[in-house]
Design a protein around this motif. Sequence first.
Motif, PDB file in Angstrom:
ATOM      1  N   ASN A 256      31.724 -43.075  11.913  1.00 32.66           N
ATOM      2  CA  ASN A 256      31.629 -41.660  11.618  1.00 32.66           C
ATOM      3  C   ASN A 256      30.991 -41.244  10.695  1.00 32.66           C
ATOM      4  OD1 ASN A 256      32.758 -42.550   9.325  1.00 32.66           O
ATOM      5  ND2 ASN A 256      34.929 -41.982   9.883  1.00 32.66           N
ATOM      6  N   PHE A 257      29.731 -41.910  10.461  1.00 30.81           N
ATOM      7  CA  PHE A 257      28.671 -41.694   9.815  1.00 30.81           C
ATOM      8  C   PHE A 257      28.831 -41.260   8.348  1.00 30.81           C
ATOM      9  CE2 PHE A 257      28.344 -40.180  14.177  1.00 30.81           C
ATOM     10  CZ  PHE A 257      27.271 -41.174  14.592  1.00 30.81           C
ATOM     11  N   ASN A 258      30.006 -41.511   7.682  1.00 28.13           N
ATOM     12  CA  ASN A 258      30.335 -41.249   6.417  1.00 28.13           C
ATOM     13  C   ASN A 258      31.550 -42.111   5.945  1.00 28.13           C
ATOM     14  OD1 ASN A 258      32.557 -38.492   5.994  1.00 28.13           O
ATOM     15  ND2 ASN A 258      32.312 -39.765   7.727  1.00 28.13           N
ATOM     16  N   TYR A 259      31.841 -42.237   4.752  1.00 28.85           N
ATOM     17  CA  TYR A 259      32.973 -42.720   3.949  1.00 28.85           C
ATOM     18  C   TYR A 259      34.095 -41.483   4.138  1.00 28.85           C
ATOM     19  CZ  TYR A 259      30.850 -46.611   1.898  1.00 28.85           C
ATOM     20  OH  TYR A 259      29.996 -47.764   1.355  1.00 28.85           O
ATOM     21  N   ALA A 260      34.869 -41.466   5.142  1.00 31.03           N
ATOM     22  CA  ALA A 260      35.710 -40.554   5.507  1.00 31.03           C
ATOM     23  C   ALA A 260      36.879 -40.352   4.421  1.00 31.03           C
ATOM     24  CB  ALA A 260      36.245 -40.592   7.012  1.00 31.03           C
ATOM     25  N   MET A 261      37.420 -41.446   4.266  1.00 35.41           N
ATOM     26  CA  MET A 261      38.972 -41.317   3.498  1.00 35.41           C
ATOM     27  C   MET A 261      38.442 -40.777   2.030  1.00 35.41           C
ATOM     28  SD  MET A 261      41.944 -43.971   2.728  1.00 35.41           S
ATOM     29  CE  MET A 261      43.143 -43.606   4.009  1.00 35.41           C
ATOM     30  N   THR A 262      37.487 -41.277   1.573  1.00 33.02           N
ATOM     31  CA  THR A 262      37.172 -40.776   0.031  1.00 33.02           C
ATOM     32  C   THR A 262      36.424 -39.669   0.089  1.00 33.02           C
ATOM     33  OG1 THR A 262      35.241 -42.495   0.422  1.00 33.02           O
ATOM     34  CG2 THR A 262      37.042 -42.857  -1.054  1.00 33.02           C
TER      35      THR A 262
ATOM     36  N   PRO B  42      26.317 -46.495   4.930  1.00 33.40           N
ATOM     37  CA  PRO B  42      25.059 -47.117   5.507  1.00 33.40           C
ATOM     38  C   PRO B  42      24.741 -46.740   6.601  1.00 33.40           C
ATOM     39  CG  PRO B  42      26.776 -48.781   4.762  1.00 33.40           C
ATOM     40  CD  PRO B  42      27.277 -47.480   4.579  1.00 33.40           C
ATOM     41  N   MET B  43      25.728 -46.176   7.621  1.00 32.92           N
ATOM     42  CA  MET B  43      25.176 -45.724   8.779  1.00 32.92           C
ATOM     43  C   MET B  43      25.036 -44.103   8.810  1.00 32.92           C
ATOM     44  SD  MET B  43      27.231 -48.785  10.386  1.00 32.92           S
ATOM     45  CE  MET B  43      27.604 -48.357  12.208  1.00 32.92           C
ATOM     46  N   THR B  44      25.121 -43.459   7.916  1.00 35.01           N
ATOM     47  CA  THR B  44      24.633 -42.249   7.917  1.00 35.01           C
ATOM     48  C   THR B  44      23.194 -41.858   8.163  1.00 35.01           C
ATOM     49  OG1 THR B  44      26.165 -41.891   6.065  1.00 35.01           O
ATOM     50  CG2 THR B  44      24.546 -39.923   6.322  1.00 35.01           C
ATOM     51  N   PRO B  45      22.786 -41.100   9.090  1.00 36.47           N
ATOM     52  CA  PRO B  45      21.366 -40.859   9.569  1.00 36.47           C
ATOM     53  C   PRO B  45      20.361 -40.449   8.206  1.00 36.47           C
ATOM     54  CG  PRO B  45      22.913 -40.135  11.167  1.00 36.47           C
ATOM     55  CD  PRO B  45      23.613 -40.244  10.027  1.00 36.47           C
TER      56      PRO B  45
ATOM     57  N   PRO C 275      17.044 -44.930   5.063  1.00 36.74           N
ATOM     58  CA  PRO C 275      17.274 -45.163   6.585  1.00 36.74           C
ATOM     59  C   PRO C 275      18.565 -45.857   6.877  1.00 36.74           C
ATOM     60  CG  PRO C 275      15.989 -46.780   5.710  1.00 36.74           C
ATOM     61  CD  PRO C 275      16.308 -46.060   4.391  1.00 36.74           C
ATOM     62  N   SER C 276      19.134 -45.738   8.162  1.00 38.41           N
ATOM     63  CA  SER C 276      20.462 -45.995   8.240  1.00 38.41           C
ATOM     64  C   SER C 276      20.522 -47.594   8.902  1.00 38.41           C
ATOM     65  CB  SER C 276      21.384 -45.042   9.119  1.00 38.41           C
ATOM     66  OG  SER C 276      20.789 -44.960  10.556  1.00 38.41           O
TER      67      SER C 276
END
Lengths: 276, 386
Positions: free
Chosen positions: A126-132, A138-141, A156-157
């Motif tokens: 989901n491209f981010n740390y959602a719960m926090t 690491p996979m955020t563009p 870079p991701s």
Amino acid sequence: MSQPINPLRKYIREGKLPHFFCPGCGCGQILNAFLQACDELSVDPSRMVIIGGVGCTARIPVYLKGDVLHGVHGRTLAWATGIKLHKPQTKVVIFAGDGDVASIGGNHLIHAARRNLDVLVVVANNFNYAMTGGQVAPMTPSQVRTMTTPFGNPEPSFDICELVVTAGATYVAREATGRPVQLERTLKKALTHEGFALVEVLSQCPTNYGRYALRSGDPAVTLKWIMDRCITKAQADKLSKEEKAGKFVLGEFVDFKRPIFCGSSVYDLESCECCE
Amino acid sequence: MATSTTERAQRVLTGTHFMLGNYAVVEGALAAGCDFFAGYPITPANEISERMSQRLPAVGGKFLQGEDELCSIYALSGASLAGAKAMTATASAGYNYMQEGIGYAVAVEAPIVIVDVQRCRGENFASQADVMQMKWGPSGDHELIVLAPSSVQELFDFTIRAFNLAEEFRNPVIIMSETTIALMRERLVIPPAEEIEIVNRRYTSLPPDKYLPFKANEEYGVPDFAPLGEGYGAIYSLNPHSEEGSIDWNPDVFEQLYKRITGKVTQHRDKICKTQAFKMDDADVALIAYGSEVRPCMDAMEMARADGIKVGVLKLDTVWPVPEEQIIQVANHVKLAITVEMNIGKYTREVERLCCAKCRTAVATKNRGLVHFPEEVYAVIKEVWR
Ligand SMILES: Cc1ncc(C[n+]2csc(CCOP(=O)(O)OP(=O)(O)O)c2C)c(N)n1
């Protein structure tokens, strides 16, 4: 008037619904696709060990009737290694966020892939740390704004599929919640695979990624943002590296067999190819 | 865990040996029924992994060299919840990494055994500097059982006991080893297999639909066990959980869970806490020590007695939970209690709180990578005993 009961309801723990995912979150779709895949294959998730670390994605297992391990960040594959070595016949499925499996659990990920541990890892990217609360992951563009990259992501991701292919995984695919039919088909294949299988699912997080990166909490906006960037592997094969930049390639990357890891056993040293 | 007679014979190397301390741990583990080991290379614990990698597969167990200590500790919980008797071995730096995993094992009541061969800040000198971390490493409320062997024979004996306690209380048990005894060769007597007492966790007799993974029959009891992957549908979460295992935010549920999880250890101290008393009957001065520091204390006791000072030794076989009753009993009978330890003075605080208003206390510390010499301990006795 009685409502028809979802036929997949039988796999869900009693009294656990409604779930805690935000409206429009992709986790519910991933859970749905997974159960649909199990149902069509006639494999019973309640006989499985289903593992989540921490995070929103990691909560998917706690709704299922199987045995569940949960609550520690990034150690899903370490748990799975112990379980599979002691009880190889157990089916183990992991649900992990991109932060859980690619960041804090990254070392376990590459080594489990290298060993060809017989598990299925479903990664909700989901491209981010959602719960926090929407921090960079690491996979955020690159360049994207998150709660901890207010000036844009300077890094870079990761391409987690490429990572585990290189490490030695034997089934690797990427799909998106926006393609439920293909997602389910992919999960079915991954579920029957013997060896290390990883399916990355591009998944919308309207609450955090949507609101901060895309400036909209509307789930459709995040879903569209993802789908607009998706191309199939067949399409990608015709494009140059530059043309593929910023695109998410969907499809199967590897699917082959090699010996699965079951720990050391007593064997005749002379039969070992590497010993002269 | 069912083992055939031949397997059991291979597991137990009955006889008299002259054996390395680290090897004695392996033999103790195998005799106790260990069938899963995960480790990561670290001196001075390597001989444990090395011998395990040879011995364990030969008796049908699984050996894993993981990618790091986090892998070891979580693989242990995974294997244990699947039904294995699981152990890892590390040294101080590796023990640091294991803390969250130990906390998890406490929360889900996974029986696991951890050997920590204490060392000195990256070097393999003798130390007891981690005696507090042994217990207090993980965050959150917890109890840990920590055993402190003083010899190669005790490394063997206490390892068996560690497995038995882990199984009985479904709690992590730590063997607090030290460079000194781990890398020492001594006489070791391994009894016949049938003379070794083995404790196994109690498996549930309930069907899956009736089974509650965190329900115990007594207030401070231990739940019955159901292995992973058999359709019992247990949730093993670090998060606050109900008897059913589900994440539960009810403060009463949380309080009750930790009351039982910690209480099952503290309320059974009479079973868990073991000490050995030497010449305490007429003693005016007690030397209180654990691990390899007991050895110089025994010599110092004789030196002092030869000079007319009535010294006794209380050897703590269990350091956590603190053997409170035994220490209080000593405090009631002596005039002075001296804690002897190989660090800057840590466990002495536990002793002091128990001796308070009963007898005087003092501490003999040594933090230079070496065990106390008997003369040094005696010098402290003479200095504080007036
Ligand atoms: C050791 C540890 N560090 C940090 C946290 C806090 N934490 C909880 S959830 C989470 C993020 C999870 O993100 P991800 O794995 O991407 O899953 P998502 O919530 O996005 O599905 C973090 C960092 C924690 N619980 N434990």
